[in-house]
Design an enzyme around this catalytic site. Structure first.
Site, PDB file in Angstrom:
ATOM      1  CG  HIS A 470     -23.260  -8.325   7.858  1.00 19.49           C
ATOM      2  ND1 HIS A 470     -23.783  -9.511   8.334  1.00 19.49           N
ATOM      3  CD2 HIS A 470     -21.977  -8.604   7.566  1.00 19.49           C
ATOM      4  CE1 HIS A 470     -22.856 -10.449   8.330  1.00 19.49           C
ATOM      5  NE2 HIS A 470     -21.749  -9.929   7.857  1.00 19.49           N
ATOM      6  CE1 TYR A 586     -14.860 -12.524  13.585  1.00 21.65           C
ATOM      7  CE2 TYR A 586     -15.176 -13.360  11.372  1.00 21.65           C
ATOM      8  CZ  TYR A 586     -15.703 -12.949  12.576  1.00 21.65           C
ATOM      9  OH  TYR A 586     -17.055 -12.969  12.778  1.00 21.65           O
ATOM     10  CB  THR A 599     -21.168 -15.774  12.619  1.00 25.17           C
ATOM     11  OG1 THR A 599     -21.139 -14.521  13.307  1.00 25.17           O
ATOM     12  CG2 THR A 599     -21.916 -15.650  11.307  1.00 25.17           C
TER      13      THR A 599
END
Length: 785
Positions: A470, A586, A599
């Site tokens: 990630h 979230y 993000t």
């Protein structure tokens, strides 16, 4: 040694008559072709650098500027207002005509560069305008009406992948007063009156004292850095994490839901690897079109594509690192515990899918047992980071271990040839889908290399998937790659009737190279320890995947509601029915409208969504529920737009917290904000290239999307992908260790409400409330149920 002899371009022997020289013309020809390909790449890189360097102008525009200047001078006019004459005085040329010509060309070049900078500045100003996003459909302001054609005009030239990078605006730093007020508004429905009063006091004290000091440092960083968030976000959220990245950070992507193009494992691997390398070629040549906001010409940042291939996350005692190596000509693979280097190029030529299939089959047919400690070596990347960093430094920094580890870390990507069969199949398709998701998320905890930018998994029955690290990029970038891979595999490369790849095989291809290791007992003991940590984490994850086919975005849009807002509010309704209250929710939103954007968080649990759910559950009238739902959906859309345009809450507060740590000061407000758990963590996987899939003629070729593990120990991770007009695929994860959560509705740990949640029957309730003309008679029955 046969392969080594074949690689020699010439042979010679010394005889009494002299030296007998024998040239291999085929080898020399391959050397020549390899050199030609190399020079073509260099020329292409220089050409691309020039094209994107002058964008939004074109290199040929210099010629028009030069001709224009020379034409005006020929007409006895000086467009430079004396500058050409001054340039001419400093030129060391004897001839007046030559001096005039050269000085005019120098002036033309300077004028051309100035025009390019002016155009780029104008484009950046235009891309900094985001008010168009907040205007209602069909109600465009005069400013936006002027803005649209200007953007189209400056974007009319066909751009390369990175053409817009220098024209993208920088992420702005929000005013601290705005961030604090938005934060308090976001937590209001989650706190009691005394709790909200205490949090308001902390926020006001922070805003009036420490906050302004931290804000000044942050603004200074924003002036200096390209993006004031991304580097700290990458370091402190990802690279400094000391726990396992498997499950906690890495995420997965799935194959087609209903179709497996071939059941031959080696053939599926051959086409998949070829498609991935074709995508890499497009990235390197910048032939991919820049991603844009759907339905517009507004570009998105493409910086994450630079680290897609040849990238590995390496562990450290305090913080990890990412290394992107030069373009490699191989990828690494693991079958039955043995690690190989798979060559995918020969003399600069990409092997055909059939040749790669043949190489993969050689690996699968290799019967030699793994070396001591080799089979489960990948568990080091699945466990805690500090032990892996210590082992890497002590035992993998020299000798054969370093050479073999370098091969893995420099590889384009990692390939796992899994000995299991996965997919929606057999007598228990739902259960098999869940096992498929778990397999992609963590596998056996040692048969993936979780540090690689992504690992491709090819199963025994031909099913495929990937596991992505990630820190280097977010899911939309990987999803774009995976969409291209699936479409190219199925619709362009294809297979023969017996399921094998197309093409011929060159008989002299070198064998895949088996990696050599010398793994001492200390490393083997740590491998066992890391595997135990990873296995405990994997066993605790409960995954459930299911396609929702009863309706999709087509029917939702008829209600004039955003599909994403509809699903988000439905998720909150489900959580409310499951747990009897609301939670901090979230939703991931991208900030790639800005350079190097990553993000931002959409705090989708709002006052308006809570008011709608409360009214729905308390039996308010249909008209009142419809009104509240409309307000909630509009509020959600507004929150999403604010997050996209740099007016979010959480990244700003996160950076303020980092500054406070650098200054050595404590903020009770920031400490409490950053420690709040996200019990409902959600994300939508975007479908970006529907043009690659012909769903009309091939309706079964639909993607399942992907998913991730739960963020909170007592919460849910929900990923969803909206496919076509009539389908939404959901991925739900939680932890078995929490008695209050369960992902699969077949489990009897929870009451019937959890079945409503995970079968999404409540979507019908919400739908009938906002659109009572459809199936209005079912409303009362559903509410009673």
């Amino acid at each position: 040694m046969a392969e080594a002899h074949q690689a020699v371009a010439f042979q010679f022997t010394i005889t009494p008559e002299g030296i007998d020289l024998q040239l291999s013309y085929q080898a020399l020809n391959q050397i020549y072709l390899s050199g030609v390909r190399s020079w073509k790449k260099r020329v292409s890189r220089v050409r691309n650098s020039l094209i994107k360097g002058v964008y939004p102008a074109s290199p040929s525009s210099w010629l028009f500027v030069a001709i224009g200047i020379l034409a005006t001078m020929y007409m006895q006019s000086d467009p430079s207002m004396g500058l050409i004459t001054k340039i001419q005085q400093h030129l060391p040329l004897r001839y007046t005509t030559g001096q005039t010509m050269v000085s005019a060309l120098v002036f033309s070049t300077l004028l051309w560069l100035s025009l390019i900078l002016a155009l780029r500045f104008c484009l950046k100003l235009l891309l900094s305008y985001h008010q168009w996003m907040f205007e209602k459909h069909g109600r465009m302001s005069n400013t936006t009406k002027v803005w649209v054609p200007l953007v189209r005009l400056l974007s009319s030239r066909k751009p390369l992948l990175y053409s817009y990078q220098s024209s993208l605006p920088h992420l702005p730093v929000p005013a601290i007063q705005d961030t604090v007020s938005r934060y308090l508004e976001s937590v209001r429905p989650l706190l009691t009156d005394p709790e909200f009063k205490r949090m308001s006091d902390l926020a006001n004290e922070f805003e009036s004292n420490l906050g302004n000091r931290l804000q000044r440092y942050l603004k200074l960083k924003a002036l200096w850095a390209t993006n004031y968030v991304s580097d700290w976000w990458e370091e402190y959220v990802y690279l400094r994490s000391r726990g396992p990245i498997m499950v906690n950070s890495n995420y997965y992507g799935m194959d087609f839901l209903y179709v497996t193009p071939t059941s031959v494992q080696a053939a599926r691997a051959g086409n998949t690897i070829t498609a991935l390398l074709l995508y890499r070629r497009k990235v390197n040549r910048e032939e991919l079109k820049p991603s844009r906001v759907p339905g517009t010409v507004i570009p998105l940042c493409a910086a994450q594509c630079e680290r897609m291939f040849n990238t590995t996350r390496t562990p450290g005692v305090e913080t990890g690192n990412k290394h992107t190596h030069t373009q490699s000509r191989f990828c690494s693979s693991v079958p039955q515990g043995a690690l190989f280097r798979l060559w995918v190029y020969r003399a600069g030529r990409l092997l055909s899918p059939r040749e790669i299939e043949d190489q993969i089959q050689r690996i699968l047919d290799d019967a030699s047992p793994p070396l001591p400690g080799e089979e489960k070596l990948g568990a080091l990347t699945a466990g805690d980071r500090i032990p892996w960093a210590q082992m890497r430094k002590q035992y993998f920094s020299s000798g054969v271990n370093k050479r073999s580890l370098d091969i893995i870390e420099r590889a384009a990507f990692f390939v796992t040839l899994d000995d299991e069969e996965q997919g929606m199949r057999g007598d228990d398709p739902e259960g098999n889908l869940d096992r498929y998701a778990k397999s992609l998320l963590h596998g056996k905890c040692y048969d993936r290399w979780f540090d690689k930018s992504f690992s491709v998994v090819i199963y025994k029955n031909g099913k495929s998937g990937l596991n992505a690290e990630h820190s280097w990029a977010d899911a939309p970038t990987v999803a774009h790659l995976w969409e291209y891979t699936l479409a190219t595999d199925a619709f362009q490369l294809g297979y023969t009737e017996d399921g094998h790849c197309k093409g011929d095989v060159e008989p002299s291809l070198p064998q895949p190279q088996r990696l050599v290791w010398n793994i001492p007992a200390e490393v083997q003991a740590q491998v066992s320890s890391s595997l135990a940590v990873a296995q405990a984490l994997a066993d605790d994850v409960d995954c459930h995947v299911f396609p929702f086919r009863e309706f999709g975005k087509g029917r939702i849009k008829k209600c004039r509601v955003s599909p994403d807002a509809f699903i988000q509010i439905s998720l909150q309704l489900a959580y409310y029915r499951d747990r009897g209250g609301f939670c901090l929710t979230y939703e991931a939103s991208m900030t790639r409208l800005f350079r190097e954007g990553r993000t931002e968080t959409v705090r989708s649990c709002s006052n308006e969504s809570c008011a709608f759910i409360t009214a729905l559950e308390s039996g308010e009238t249909e008209e009142e529920c419809r009104r509240l739902f409309q307000l909630a959906s509009e509020r959600h859309q507004n929150l999403y737009r604010m997050a996209m345009t740099g007016a979010g809450i959480d990244r700003h507060l996160f950076c303020l917290y980092v500054v406070s740590k650098y200054l050595g000061v404590e903020s009770p407000f920031l400490k409490e904000v950053l420690s709040e758990p996200w019990r409902l963590s959600t994300s939508q996987t975007p479908v970006q290239q529907m043009n690659l899939f012909d769903l009309k003629n091939h309706p079964d070729f639909i993607s399942l999307g992907g998913g991730f593990g739960p963020v909170a120990d007592d919460g849910y991770g929900v990923s969803y992908i909206i496919v076509g007009e009539d389908m939404v695929n959901f991925h739900v994860s939680s932890k078995y260790s929490c008695s209050q959560t369960v992902s699969n509705n077949k489990c009897q740990k929870q009451p019937f409400e959890i079945q409503i949640f995970f079968k999404f029957k409540f979507l019908f309730v919400t739908y009938t409330v906002i659109h009572s003309t459809i199936c209005s008679e079912m409303l009362g029955q559903l509410l009673v149920t």
